[in-house]
Design a protein around this motif. Structure first.
Motif, mmCIF file in Angstrom:
data_model
loop_
_atom_site.group_PDB
_atom_site.id
_atom_site.type_symbol
_atom_site.label_atom_id
_atom_site.label_comp_id
_atom_site.label_asym_id
_atom_site.label_seq_id
_atom_site.Cartn_x
_atom_site.Cartn_y
_atom_site.Cartn_z
ATOM 1 N N LYS A 28 14.107 -28.494 85.332
ATOM 2 C CA LYS A 28 15.207 -29.435 85.179
ATOM 3 C C LYS A 28 16.154 -29.031 84.047
ATOM 4 N N ASN A 29 15.607 -28.452 83.009
ATOM 5 C CA ASN A 29 16.423 -28.053 81.854
ATOM 6 C C ASN A 29 16.932 -26.631 82.064
ATOM 7 N N THR A 30 17.790 -26.459 83.039
ATOM 8 C CA THR A 30 18.325 -25.124 83.351
ATOM 9 C C THR A 30 19.325 -24.641 82.301
ATOM 10 N N MET A 31 19.894 -25.556 81.516
ATOM 11 C CA MET A 31 20.849 -25.173 80.472
ATOM 12 C C MET A 31 20.139 -24.730 79.196
ATOM 13 N N GLY A 32 18.852 -25.038 79.089
ATOM 14 C CA GLY A 32 18.105 -24.645 77.899
ATOM 15 C C GLY A 32 18.464 -25.435 76.661
ATOM 16 N N TYR A 33 18.816 -26.700 76.806
ATOM 17 C CA TYR A 33 19.200 -27.502 75.651
ATOM 18 C C TYR A 33 17.963 -28.022 74.917
ATOM 19 N N GLY A 34 18.145 -28.349 73.671
ATOM 20 C CA GLY A 34 17.109 -28.983 72.868
ATOM 21 C C GLY A 34 17.580 -30.343 72.394
ATOM 22 N N ILE A 35 16.639 -31.166 71.946
ATOM 23 C CA ILE A 35 16.962 -32.497 71.425
ATOM 24 C C ILE A 35 16.695 -32.500 69.923
ATOM 25 N N VAL A 36 17.705 -32.875 69.144
ATOM 26 C CA VAL A 36 17.628 -32.853 67.678
ATOM 27 C C VAL A 36 17.917 -34.252 67.157
ATOM 28 N N GLN A 37 17.049 -34.754 66.294
ATOM 29 C CA GLN A 37 17.255 -36.068 65.688
ATOM 30 C C GLN A 37 18.351 -35.984 64.625
ATOM 31 N N VAL A 38 19.242 -36.964 64.631
ATOM 32 C CA VAL A 38 20.282 -37.021 63.597
ATOM 33 C C VAL A 38 19.626 -37.364 62.263
ATOM 34 N N SER A 39 19.887 -36.544 61.264
ATOM 35 C CA SER A 39 19.265 -36.707 59.950
ATOM 36 C C SER A 39 20.270 -36.299 58.874
ATOM 37 N N PRO A 40 19.997 -36.652 57.613
ATOM 38 C CA PRO A 40 20.909 -36.210 56.542
ATOM 39 C C PRO A 40 21.022 -34.695 56.474
ATOM 40 N N GLU A 41 19.917 -33.986 56.722
ATOM 41 C CA GLU A 41 19.944 -32.516 56.683
ATOM 42 C C GLU A 41 20.847 -31.965 57.784
ATOM 43 N N LEU A 42 20.791 -32.581 58.965
ATOM 44 C CA LEU A 42 21.637 -32.120 60.065
ATOM 45 C C LEU A 42 23.113 -32.322 59.737
#
Length: 385
Positions: A28-42
């Motif tokens: 299903k993830n043919t685009m190869g995306y990842g999920i990143v939590q929004v954080s102060p470091e980000l």
């Protein structure tokens, strides 16, 4: 039966569980995306990876002569006037004087003569050629210095020559302004030290004055480096309205910025920014925010094609030749501290916000459907009694 009935109902999008499961499934993830939590470091990383500001380009390439834009360079066209005493080298009377001397007639020399040479071009090597003076290197000289160089060459051949030089066509000290301006052209620079807004005004200004200045993007190319910024930011921040340097290229582009909202929000729509900087909190509120009866505040997602350098800093696998790559940023709005992060997270053009549906949403839909079907029968039975 209840579970089957719930799954058969339509929905506006996936739940948090479905989004996370699809990300882990390679099929299903043919685009190869990842999920990143929004954080102060980000947010700190994204701010550091922002495109270079115009003020940084100005600091990297300071002006050698900050008050001088009158030097001669390759491609310039010069107008050279030569003043001489008596019958000069460049005066038409010099040939008539020679003819009169040969015929034995007396001729009274004029007190002085003036000659304006045909326009002189500076070649690619920065050299001009003057009759009786030969080839003279002039690249990087001011008009006064060019005049002195010509005068020095003529002193041995003319009586007290005086030379005046002015630039007819200034190519070396100019910038190119093009794009959505009324008069795309080469704008010559002067010792007045024109800035970005000055040269845009000299090119006629924006083509569509009814558009907000925030919808115009200024792209500056200098010494192989490219930076772009909304026109309104330059107008509001004097530090970004930097002094132009010879060879700069300015492109003004009309680029209305927008973002899209899907899922359990107040409205599914495409919304324009309208302001130079738009935060995630502002973007969500403009769409009406999460709907209480449908949304899962734990799962507010932002889909973006992010700079590949940012994703490499986050430890994600990205193709070495890729400039951008897909990523999904997740914001948990059930955590009060994340509301502060949402006020710092900057939106970008073509971002997509998705507010996930609550996992209980289908049950309530199914329950409502059953109630709609059964209610008329109950009502009829009550009336029959």
């Amino acid at each position: 039966m209840l579970l089957c009935g719930c799954n058969a109902l339509p929905d506006s999008g996936p739940t948090e569980y479905q989004v996370n499961r699809a990300q882990r499934d390679p099929k299903k993830n043919t685009m190869g995306y990842g999920i990143v939590q929004v954080s102060p470091e980000l947010i700190a990383l994204l701010d550091n990876e922002a495109p270079p500001r115009f003020s940084s380009l100005d600091a990297d390439h300071p002006l050698t002569h900050p008050t001088r834009n009158d030097t001669v360079g390759p491609g310039d066209i010069l107008q050279i006037s030569i003043y001489e005493i008596g019958s000069g080298l460049f005066s038409p009377s010099s040939s008539s004087m020679a003819a009169a001397s040969a015929s034995g007639t007396n001729a009274t020399p004029t007190p002085s003569t003036t000659a304006s040479l045909p326009p002189v071009s500076v070649d690619g090597s920065g050299i001009i050629e003057i009759p009786f003076a030969g080839q003279i290197p002039v690249a990087g000289l001011t008009t006064s210095q060019v005049a002195q160089a010509v005068t020095d060459r003529l002193k041995q051949k003319s009586q007290a020559p005086q030379v005046v030089v002015r630039i007819l066509s200034d190519i070396a000290n100019s910038v190119m302004v093009y794009g959505n301006v009324r008069q795309p052209s080469r704008v010559p620079l002067t010792p007045n030290r024109e800035r970005i807004l000055d040269v845009i005004a000299l090119a006629g200004g924006e083509t569509h004055t009814e558009q907000a200045d925030a919808d115009y993007v200024v792209q500056l190319t200098r010494n192989g480096q490219v930076a772009e910024m909304p026109l309104q930011v330059i107008e509001n921040d004097p530090d970004q309205n930097i002094v132009m340097q010879a060879g700069d290229r300015i492109q003004l582009t009309l680029r209305p910025r927008s973002y899209t909202v899907f899922g359990a929000s107040g409205q599914v729509t495409q919304i324009q920014f309208r302001t130079p900087v738009l935060t995630m909190a502002q973007a969500i509120s403009r769409a009406g925010g999460p709907i209480d009866t449908r949304a899962d505040p734990n799962a507010v997602y932002l889909f973006r094609f992010e700079n590949a350098g940012v994703l490499r800093h986050l430890g994600m696998a990205v193709d070495q030749n890729a400039a951008t790559a897909p990523v999904v940023y997740q914001l948990d709005m059930m955590n009060p501290s994340n509301y502060f992060l949402a006020q710092k997270f900057r939106m970008q053009d073509r971002d997509l916000i998705y507010i996930a549906n609550s996992s209980s949403n289908k049950f309530y839909k199914f329950f409502g459907l059953i109630s709609t079907i059964i209610a008329p029968g109950i009502t009829a039975a009550w009336i029959a009694k």
